[in-house]
Design a protein around this motif. Structure first.
Motif, short mmCIF file in Angstrom:
data_model
loop_
_atom_site.label_atom_id
_atom_site.label_comp_id
_atom_site.label_asym_id
_atom_site.label_seq_id
_atom_site.Cartn_x
_atom_site.Cartn_y
_atom_site.Cartn_z
N VAL C 12 0.81 -1.22 0.00
CA VAL C 12 0.00 0.00 0.00
C VAL C 12 0.84 1.27 0.00
CG1 VAL C 12 -2.11 -0.99 0.86
CG2 VAL C 12 -0.44 -0.28 2.50
N ALA C 22 -6.01 2.88 1.06
CA ALA C 22 -5.73 1.80 0.12
C ALA C 22 -5.87 0.45 0.81
CB ALA C 22 -4.33 1.97 -0.45
N ARG C 25 -9.55 -0.36 1.14
CA ARG C 25 -10.06 -0.77 -0.18
C ARG C 25 -9.64 -2.20 -0.49
NH1 ARG C 25 -8.57 4.17 -2.25
NH2 ARG C 25 -6.69 3.35 -3.23
N SER C 76 -4.87 -1.18 -5.40
CA SER C 76 -4.74 -0.70 -4.02
C SER C 76 -3.44 -1.18 -3.41
CB SER C 76 -5.90 -1.19 -3.15
OG SER C 76 -7.11 -0.81 -3.70
#
Lengths: 200, 485, 110
Positions: C12, C22, C25, C76
């Protein structure tokens, strides 16, 4: 039942199950031989026990993109340089104490264990111990009387007194110093170590 | 086949008489698991509760050990339940099986008493031999390890010898081979090493290869027999699918071991191996949906045991969400480096163990209860409309799913505060533990824990009473199919 | 550096709080991958069972969503190299497995 194609037949899948299981097991065994070699103390990823005689830094490796332990100059634990045998005996006594006191039923080590108390993997490098020069003394004091010396950072959670002897407490510190030098591929992510006096 | 209603012990064959003993102990331990889980959970909310008397470490150890042992008892019992029927002969060494049962049970009692009373010992090998080994899930002291292996070997002998004397089948073959692995894997957890990485490397052989390989196969065998017996599925089809399942499960599960070798000092190729097999592990679960749909559409199954069937359905869903969804959510190393060692793992653990194994054992308890009550109808139109089993099912599943969700909130909070913001330090750990979201998660976990306990009591009450006043015999679809094949 | 190639363990993006969005997600996408995979499989199977064109379309719609979630997961986590190959492989497996299992089921039930 005769119109079952071969690829859906019982005997085909019996053989497949056996071959798949055997194949995967063989791969696992091959990888195990390699891994056991690499994680033997003193090999590339797991330090030799006499690392407790050295200073342990924790630094970013820009190529690997995560932090890793770096072995530095002499920094004998409790002021005494140990032979490899003595160091192994001390770390082993610490490990045995960690098991006998069931530390992993509250703490995690390498992230495995219970989640009631902090991870011990990098305990040696944790800023909780004020500074590098005092930490071994503070750690022993804490282990001998965790109730009075509680480090809950505002939480009322305290470690119970597990009645360690001073020798056991020192051995646990040796074990944790050794543990902090294991290359954990960057786990725990984003760890902020104690201010490393005199580091670059 | 039930002409007159024979109930209780008299309705059971030899293996089944032994099985109900295992089931009884399993249920007691299930209760202990929930009780000690609640005590440990309460200590998160009130750390002074039983501090210095029965500390969190002790409660948590009993909580997870009771779980491992009750599931093992459930599996062993399930196999003794089906073995005479499946092999067409009496259990060869029933007295030996009884002996092993009593040895195992007495050992469990001694181990738990020592856990609760002596708790810990000095840092010497004697503590590991006689008090506790201090390794998660396999805390049982070494003497008990030896005992467990002896009991498993007796069990293996009984299963293998009984099938050899009687009728061999595909299920029998898979079962016997799997039991070699069940006993063998346990040995890899029975040595001491000062090297923590080496310790955890082999520890995972026991934990992962037991739980995600050999136990899954055991459950597959029990399920296969159950499908033939209670739904009248055709043996050849069931056996073929047992093989398919073994191939898919062990094909992805054995090297799935890699997802435990990300951060314990093991080489980096495990990131790829573990990530790869973790990504593929849910695919068989998803594909099985297709099979379930096909079966439901092509056959019109009528089950005379609704609670057992409901728990089998709970098993399918629990396995899918607990192992599949909750597993893949955090087994990629890029995610796992944040979540490993937080309540995230506890969330996954609760859901997956319950979904994959507790549900299956409970289903078998209901199959056993039916025979005990004289093979009466457990289908529709039960005397009290079956409210007890329905509520037990709802409360237990709702409780566990609730705990899972609550722990996930706490786990996310830990990732957020402890790992990302605070740099994974001790002060960061405690900051997360005191955060309002984390604490809310812990409160809800506790509340759902009480719900689980309520479900457990209802389950026990139901197992003791279901079908007592029922007179209609159960109509099994099995006899027809079995004899036709 | 072995299997990770030159990307290192690229997690990330930057370490620390910047990566949290991120991360969130990624875990949601990870969960949805399996869920959409199952819904696709179920709709596909029911579609075949009832010879329903609508259900088949729903199934392919679900597979489309699955592709989107895999894309979200990969971006992500800023996956690179061999990990992207794995994502593609995963998509292929999710697409093909239900079809193969259907054929296998039909064949074994003959």
């Amino acid at each position: 039942m005769s119109n079952v194609p071969w690829w859906a037949s019982e005997s085909f899948w019996r053989k497949t199950a056996i071959w798949v299981t055997a194949g995967m097991t063989l791969v696992l065994i091959a990888l195990t031989f390699d891994t056991v070699k690499v994680i033997t103390a003193g090999h590339s990823r797991v330090p030799a026990y006499e690392v407790i005689n050295k200073r342990i830094y924790y630094r970013m490796n820009t190529k690997r993109k995560f932090q890793e332990p770096v072995i530095g100059e002499d920094a004998p634990l409790f002021g005494k340089m140990l032979s490899p045998e003595e160091a192994e005996a001390m770390v082993s006594h610490g490990k045995m104490t960690v098991q006998a006191k069931n530390c992993g039923s509250c703490h995690t080590l390498l992230g495995n264990g219970a989640y009631y108390a902090p991870d011990l993997t990098k305990a040696w490098l944790d800023p909780a111990w004020a500074g590098e020069s005092v930490r071994e003394t503070l750690m022993v004091q804490f282990l001998l009387d965790p109730t009075t010396n509680a480090r809950g950072f505002g939480s009322t959670r305290r470690m119970p007194n597990l009645h360690l002897t001073e020798e056991e407490a020192r051995a646990v510190v040796a074990f944790l110093k050794w543990t902090s030098a294991i290359d954990t591929t960057g786990f725990p992510r984003n760890f902020t170590p104690v201010a490393q006096e005199g580091d670059l | 086949m039930s002409t007159a209603k024979i109930t209780g012990i008299a309705a059971l064959d030899g293996g089944q008489r032994l099985a109900v003993k295992y089931f009884a102990v399993a249920i007691v331990l299930f209760g202990a698991q929930i009780l000690f889980g609640l005590l440990a959970g309460f200590q998160y909310l009130s750390p002074d509760f039983l501090y210095g008397v029965v500390d969190f470490s002790v409660n948590r150890m009993v909580h997870i050990n009771a779980m491992i042992v009750w599931m093992l008892f459930g599996f062993i019992g399930s196999i003794y339940w089906l073995i005479e029927d499946e092999s067409g002969t009496e259990v060869v060494g029933l007295w030996l099986g009884n002996l092993a049962f009593w040895l195992f049970t007495i050992a469990v009692v001694i181990v738990v008493v020592v856990y609760l009373v002596i708790q810990t010992g000095p840092g010497q090998i004697e503590s590991i031999w006689f008090i506790n080994e201090g390794r998660e899930y396999i805390e049982a002291p070494r003497w008990a390890d030896v005992g467990i292996v002896v009991c498993l070997l007796i069990f293996f002998y009984n299963v293998a010898a009984t099938f050899m004397k009687g009728r061999w089948s595909g299920i029998a073959g898979v079962l016997v081979l799997d039991l070699v692995a069940v006993a063998g894997m346990y040995l890899t957890g029975m040595f001491y090493s000062p090297n923590l990485s080496m310790d955890q490397f082999w520890w995972w052989w026991v934990i992962h290869l037991w739980v995600e390989a050999t136990w899954e196969v055991l459950v597959g065998c029990i399920m296969a027999w159950g499908l033939i017996k209670t739904l009248g599925a055709r043996r050849q089809i069931v056996t073929t699918w047992l093989y398919i399942e073994v191939a898919l499960m062990l094909g992805s599960g054995i090297l799935g071991l890699g997802h435990h070798y990300f951060w314990i000092g093991t080489p980096e190729y495990w990131l790829t191996v573990g990530g790869f097999f973790s990504a593929l592990e849910p695919v068989p679960l998803v594909a099985m949906v297709v099979h379930a749909v096909y079966d439901s559409g092509v056959h019109r199954f009528k089950s005379p045991n609704h609670p057992a069937l409901a728990w089998l359905i709970a098993h399918a869903f629990g396995n899918f969400f607990g192992a599949g969804v909750w597993g893949f959510m955090h087994t990629l190393p890029q995610v796992n480096i944040y979540t490993h060692g937080t309540q995230w793992s506890a969330s996954h653990g609760h859901f997956a163990f319950f979904g994959a194994y507790a549900t299956m054992n409970i289903a078998v308890f209901y199959i056993a209860a039916q025979r005990w009550r004289g093979n009466v109808n457990f289908g529709g139109g039960l005397v009290d409309n079956g409210w007890k089993w329905k509520w037990a099912l709802g409360l237990l599943n709702g409780g566990v799913v609730g705990m899972t969700m609550a722990l996930l909130v706490s786990g996310y909070d830990q990732v957020f505060i402890e790992r990302a913001l605070e740099g994974a330090t001790w002060s960061g750990f405690f900051k997360a533990q005191q955060n309002v979201w984390y604490l809310q998660g812990m409160w809800w976990r506790q509340i759902f824990g009480y719900m689980t306990l309520a479900g457990f009591f209802l389950l026990v009450w139901d197992l003791m009473t279901i079908g007592v006043r029922e007179t209609r015999p159960a109509v099994f679809p099995t006899e027809v199919a079995e004899h036709a094949a | 550096m072995g299997a990770l190639g030159h990307e290192g363990l690229n997690i990330v993006g930057p370490m620390g709080p910047e990566g949290l969005d991120a991360f969130l997600r990624a875990v949601i996408a990870g969960a949805l991958v399996v869920v959409f995979g199952a819904v696709y499989a179920a709709c596909f199977a029911f579609g075949r069972l009832f010879s329903s064109l609508i259900l088949m379309r729903v199934a392919y719609g679900c597979f489309g969503l699955l592709m989107v979630t895999v894309y979200v997961l990969a971006t992500s986590l800023q996956l690179g190299g061999v990990w992207n190959v794995l994502m593609v492989l995963m998509l292929v497996a999710y697409f093909v497995a239900p079809r193969m299992i259907w054929r296998l089921t039909a064949a074994t039930h003959e």
